[in-house]
Scaffold this active site. Structure first.
Site, mmCIF file in Angstrom:
data_model
loop_
_atom_site.group_PDB
_atom_site.id
_atom_site.type_symbol
_atom_site.label_atom_id
_atom_site.label_comp_id
_atom_site.label_asym_id
_atom_site.label_seq_id
_atom_site.Cartn_x
_atom_site.Cartn_y
_atom_site.Cartn_z
ATOM 1 N N HIS A 1 0.825 -1.215 0.000
ATOM 2 C CA HIS A 1 0.000 0.000 0.000
ATOM 3 C C HIS A 1 0.853 1.257 0.000
ATOM 4 C CE1 HIS A 1 -3.834 2.125 0.467
ATOM 5 N NE2 HIS A 1 -3.116 3.018 1.129
ATOM 6 N N ASP B 1 2.113 2.455 3.460
ATOM 7 C CA ASP B 1 1.300 3.675 3.465
ATOM 8 C C ASP B 1 2.151 4.896 3.154
ATOM 9 O OD1 ASP B 1 -1.143 4.932 3.463
ATOM 10 O OD2 ASP B 1 -1.229 5.236 5.619
ATOM 11 N N HIS C 1 -9.132 -0.185 7.239
ATOM 12 C CA HIS C 1 -10.145 0.864 7.403
ATOM 13 C C HIS C 1 -11.540 0.306 7.664
ATOM 14 C CE1 HIS C 1 -7.629 4.344 6.421
ATOM 15 N NE2 HIS C 1 -7.134 3.661 5.408
ATOM 16 N N HIS D 1 -12.931 3.687 3.719
ATOM 17 C CA HIS D 1 -11.877 4.544 4.255
ATOM 18 C C HIS D 1 -12.391 5.063 5.599
ATOM 19 C CE1 HIS D 1 -8.907 7.889 4.492
ATOM 20 N NE2 HIS D 1 -8.132 6.883 4.138
ATOM 21 N N ASP E 1 0.322 5.668 -1.494
ATOM 22 C CA ASP E 1 -0.587 6.659 -2.075
ATOM 23 C C ASP E 1 0.129 7.536 -3.090
ATOM 24 O OD1 ASP E 1 -3.400 6.730 -0.510
ATOM 25 O OD2 ASP E 1 -1.826 6.140 0.874
ATOM 26 N N GLU F 1 -8.612 2.839 -3.224
ATOM 27 C CA GLU F 1 -8.834 2.894 -1.782
ATOM 28 C C GLU F 1 -10.061 3.731 -1.489
ATOM 29 O OE1 GLU F 1 -6.361 3.820 2.332
ATOM 30 O OE2 GLU F 1 -5.703 4.743 0.463
ATOM 31 N N HIS G 1 -2.551 -2.336 5.086
ATOM 32 C CA HIS G 1 -1.768 -1.393 5.891
ATOM 33 C C HIS G 1 -2.424 -1.236 7.266
ATOM 34 C CE1 HIS G 1 -4.724 0.916 3.632
ATOM 35 N NE2 HIS G 1 -4.474 2.034 4.287
#
Length: 439
Positions: free
Chosen positions: A69, A347, A251, A207, A71, A180, A272
């Site tokens: 994971h 992350d 999440h 999320h 971003d 995500e 994550h």
């Protein structure tokens, strides 16, 4: 030399009869090359060395290190306005406490950190659910694809687990495209199929805010009537199973975790998340869920945001964790579920503070070095934790997809908001927890 010749022969022979089929020669030859190289690479042990740092780099040169994971697409969108060529620069490291001041990941850091595969998740903020969530998801998937195409000597689109191995043995980083936040599908299974066609292979269901069909662990107050997965939510799970999309439960609320584990025919992951027993934050995985992970065949992937490793000593505290805190969570999870069910998901570029010693992707060998220094793990164990387990899960997801059939799962005959026939009795997150950050 004769051993190598035998390995080559064994790798090639199973595919010779298939070469007669027109149009498949190139694909099959690629498969032969991959299998041959894989056999050669795994047939000889890592050279002996007592230096943990040197041994870590040797292991990472032999087996693909998987980060499940990051971003990166968000950073490319927010910092660089989608200019994917910026990735080629050795950019400044992200300043602790900020989202868009520097980066954790660029091409230089990926190579320096010996990355084998990384998930680039198209993060869709929950605040966009009724606005432009779908277009934001699509935009970031396109940015990811454009970045891969712009840097073909370094990056390789990974649509299958095989693609990761093939890329690794060409000296490239396999990029698995993710989404995500279920807001990106607009409560629509047809859009989930569109994302699959665009290359998405991992889907984080929620999320920070609950969906009409799935509750999140950090959402308060809860969406009325939702404390887990609705029937439509279970249709989403089924369609992911059919398509071959890895389901990610980071999440998700505890109730959503239980409902998904009961509904999914394929292994699921927490891409994550850490152990709640060591850090009592709702984003982490409690022991009663860990008890089900082995039976599902899935895995929990330890992550780097400091507040999920150790509860912050004060509001806004940063720089209070080290690599050893990451190792502590890995050790605990291995003790609870076994070495076959643990992995890593940084992350990076989606969090504001990470442990000292893992400040960016280029420092990931420090994690493998720290694991070696514990003296707990064999080379085979380390190969599993650092990537093999995730690739095993992905291959099983693919196998189940191939056995499913081609008929799509339809969701139009059940209400997205209905909680009928679903296990909704428990509150969405019935553990005491602290939370002090965005992601």
């Amino acid at each position: 030399m004769w051993k190598a010749a035998v390995i080559v022969l064994l790798a090639v022979v199973p595919f010779v009869p298939s070469l007669e089929f027109a149009g498949r020669t190139e694909k099959l030859w690629s498969e032969v090359q991959w299998r041959t190289t894989r056999q050669l690479a795994t047939s000889f042990p890592v050279p002996e060395t007592t230096d943990p740092e040197k041994r870590a780099r040797l292991l990472m040169s032999k087996f693909p290190f998987v980060d499940a994971h990051s971003d990166v697409p968000m950073q490319l969108r927010l910092q660089f306005n989608g200019n994917v060529h910026k990735m080629a620069e050795n950019g400044p490291v992200k300043t602790q406490g900020t989202y868009i001041d520097g980066v954790h990941v660029d091409l230089h850091k990926l190579k320096e950190g010996r990355m084998g595969m990384q998930v680039w998740a198209a993060w869709v903020p929950p605040e966009t659910a009724d606005l432009d969530a779908v277009s934001l998801g699509m935009q970031q998937v396109e940015i990811t694809r454009a970045a891969i195409e712009a840097h073909p000597s370094v990056l390789h689109l990974a649509l299958t687990a095989h693609d990761v191995d093939a890329a690794f043995y060409q000296g490239k980083v396999g990029i698995m495209v993710g989404v995500e936040g279920g807001y990106a599908i607009g409560n629509n299974l047809e859009l989930l199929r569109v994302y699959y066609r665009l290359g998405v292979r991992i889907f984080t269901l929620t999320h920070s805010k609950s969906l009409p069909w799935a509750s999140a662990c950090t959402d308060s107050p809860w969406t009325p009537g939702v404390a887990g997965m609705t029937p439509f939510g279970r249709r989403v799970v089924a369609e992911c199973n059919r398509l071959g999309i890895v389901i990610d439960l980071s999440h998700a609320s505890v109730a959503s975790m239980h409902d998904t584990l009961s509904a999914s025919k394929a292994p699921v992951v927490w891409s994550h998340s850490n152990a709640m027993a060591l850090c009592n934050d709702a984003r982490n995985v409690p022991d009663d869920i860990l008890a089900r992970v082995r039976d599902n065949g899935g895995m929990v992937m330890v992550t780097l945001p400091e507040r999920f490793l150790v509860l912050a000593p004060s509001v806004g505290a940063m720089n209070y964790t080290t690599v050893d805190d990451v190792v502590r969570h890995i050790n605990y999870l291995v003790e609870q579920v076994g070495v076959d069910y643990v992995g890593f998901g940084s992350d990076y570029d989606g969090c504001t503070s990470v442990p000292h010693g893992l400040d960016h992707a280029g420092l990931l060998p420090n994690l493998v070095t720290a694991l070696i220094r514990t003296g707990r793990y064999t080379d085979a164990d380390l190969a599993k934790i650092t990537g093999g387990n995730f690739l095993r899960v992905w291959r099983e997801v693919e196998r189940i997809s191939q056995s499913w059939g081609t008929a799509p799962v339809f969701g139009n005959d059940v209400s997205v908001y209905s909680s009928a026939d679903s296990n909704m009795e428990a509150p969405a997150c019935h553990y005491q927890w602290q939370s002090n950050g965005m992601k």
